[in-house]
Design a protein around this motif. Structure first.
Motif, short mmCIF file in Angstrom:
data_model
loop_
_atom_site.label_atom_id
_atom_site.label_comp_id
_atom_site.label_asym_id
_atom_site.label_seq_id
_atom_site.Cartn_x
_atom_site.Cartn_y
_atom_site.Cartn_z
N ARG A 3 0.83 -1.22 0.00
CA ARG A 3 0.00 0.00 0.00
C ARG A 3 0.86 1.26 0.00
N LYS A 4 2.03 1.21 0.63
CA LYS A 4 2.97 2.34 0.54
C LYS A 4 3.48 2.46 -0.90
N TRP A 5 3.83 1.32 -1.47
CA TRP A 5 4.44 1.29 -2.81
C TRP A 5 3.49 1.86 -3.84
N GLY A 6 2.24 1.41 -3.80
CA GLY A 6 1.32 1.75 -4.87
C GLY A 6 0.24 2.75 -4.47
N GLY A 7 0.19 3.11 -3.21
CA GLY A 7 -0.85 4.02 -2.77
C GLY A 7 -2.17 3.32 -2.50
N GLY A 8 -2.20 2.00 -2.68
CA GLY A 8 -3.41 1.21 -2.45
C GLY A 8 -3.04 -0.25 -2.57
N PRO A 9 -4.01 -1.16 -2.45
CA PRO A 9 -3.67 -2.58 -2.53
C PRO A 9 -3.11 -2.94 -3.90
N LEU A 10 -2.25 -3.96 -3.93
CA LEU A 10 -1.67 -4.45 -5.19
C LEU A 10 -2.55 -5.59 -5.72
N ILE A 11 -3.02 -5.46 -6.96
CA ILE A 11 -3.75 -6.55 -7.61
C ILE A 11 -2.86 -7.06 -8.73
N ALA A 12 -2.45 -8.33 -8.62
CA ALA A 12 -1.38 -8.81 -9.50
C ALA A 12 -1.65 -10.20 -10.06
N HIS A 19 15.30 1.36 -18.85
CA HIS A 19 14.45 2.22 -18.00
C HIS A 19 13.94 1.48 -16.76
N LEU A 20 14.34 0.23 -16.59
CA LEU A 20 13.92 -0.56 -15.43
C LEU A 20 14.84 -0.27 -14.24
N ARG A 21 14.24 0.08 -13.12
CA ARG A 21 14.98 0.23 -11.87
C ARG A 21 14.40 -0.78 -10.89
N VAL A 22 15.25 -1.31 -10.01
CA VAL A 22 14.81 -2.32 -9.07
C VAL A 22 15.14 -1.87 -7.65
N TYR A 23 14.14 -1.92 -6.78
CA TYR A 23 14.30 -1.55 -5.39
C TYR A 23 14.20 -2.81 -4.53
N ALA A 24 15.23 -3.04 -3.71
CA ALA A 24 15.21 -4.19 -2.81
C ALA A 24 14.34 -3.82 -1.60
N SER A 25 13.11 -4.34 -1.58
CA SER A 25 12.16 -3.92 -0.55
C SER A 25 12.25 -4.76 0.72
N ASP A 57 14.56 -8.53 2.53
CA ASP A 57 15.67 -9.47 2.34
C ASP A 57 15.34 -10.51 1.27
N TRP A 58 14.04 -10.70 0.99
CA TRP A 58 13.66 -11.77 0.07
C TRP A 58 13.01 -11.29 -1.23
N ALA A 59 12.69 -9.98 -1.33
CA ALA A 59 11.94 -9.54 -2.52
C ALA A 59 12.42 -8.19 -3.05
N GLU A 60 12.13 -7.97 -4.33
CA GLU A 60 12.49 -6.72 -5.01
C GLU A 60 11.28 -6.22 -5.78
N ARG A 61 11.26 -4.91 -6.03
CA ARG A 61 10.15 -4.30 -6.76
C ARG A 61 10.71 -3.46 -7.89
N GLY A 62 10.21 -3.69 -9.10
CA GLY A 62 10.71 -3.01 -10.28
C GLY A 62 9.78 -1.87 -10.69
N PHE A 63 10.39 -0.81 -11.25
CA PHE A 63 9.58 0.33 -11.72
C PHE A 63 10.28 1.01 -12.88
N SER A 111 5.79 3.90 -13.19
CA SER A 111 4.87 2.75 -13.13
C SER A 111 5.54 1.56 -12.45
N HIS A 112 4.76 0.83 -11.66
CA HIS A 112 5.27 -0.36 -10.99
C HIS A 112 5.19 -1.54 -11.94
N LEU A 113 6.28 -2.25 -12.09
CA LEU A 113 6.38 -3.29 -13.12
C LEU A 113 6.29 -4.69 -12.56
N PHE A 114 6.85 -4.92 -11.39
CA PHE A 114 6.75 -6.25 -10.77
C PHE A 114 7.21 -6.21 -9.33
N TYR A 115 6.72 -7.22 -8.60
CA TYR A 115 7.27 -7.63 -7.31
C TYR A 115 7.86 -9.00 -7.61
#
Ligand code: ZN
Ligand code: ZN
Length: 139
Positions: free
Chosen positions: A35-44, A58-64, A66-72, A78-82
């Motif tokens: 909800r912080k990442w997207g401003g609301g729930p993630l539907i994926a 143009h892809l950047r990856v944030y290590a959110s 110890d086990w997961a990353e989020r691409g934008f 725009s959020h591209l993946f968890y």
């Protein structure tokens, strides 16, 4: 299941994704990080196969965690993946995907972190954080 390939892109179009969803079932995550990442729930959409990505510069990856990353996208945000860091699971926001046909919202996770000011009317399986982790450790 062997679903056909689906295509998506970010808001500005710099990054494109082609993916093979594991199924046409969608999951919603109500956790505070999503909800912080997207401003609301993630539907994926989930895919155990990494998507093919174009415009990767143009892809950047944030290590959110110890086990997961989020691409934008670095142009439009725009959020591209968890994804799990080992690449074994991608959750791709369904809003990126051009074809809106056939999807069903099946599951809601971290239902215990959902704030009281919204609720989906869909008939879904709802799991708390504890139920979700219990299910995964049982696999
Ligand atoms: Zn973009
Ligand atoms: Zn989440």
């Amino acid at each position: 299941m062997n679903e056909r390939e689906r295509h998506g892109r970010c808001l500005c179009g710099a990054v494109g994704l082609s993916l093979k969803p594991d199924s046409l079932h969608l999951g919603a995550c109500h956790c505070s990080m999503c909800r912080k990442w997207g401003g609301g729930p993630l539907i994926a959409v989930e895919s155990s196969v990494p998507p093919r990505i174009t415009g990767e510069e143009h892809l950047r990856v944030y290590a959110s965690s110890d086990w997961a990353e989020r691409g934008f996208c670095d142009r439009c945000g725009s959020h591209l993946f968890y994804r799990l860091r080992d690449g074994s699971l991608y959750a791709i926001p369904v809003g990126l995907i051009d074809d809106e046909q056939g999807w069903t919202l099946r599951q809601e996770v971290f239902i215990d972190e959902k704030p009281p000011f919204y609720a989906f009317a869909n008939d879904t399986e709802q799991l708390t954080e504890a139920q979700l982790f219990a299910q995964h450790s049982a696999e």
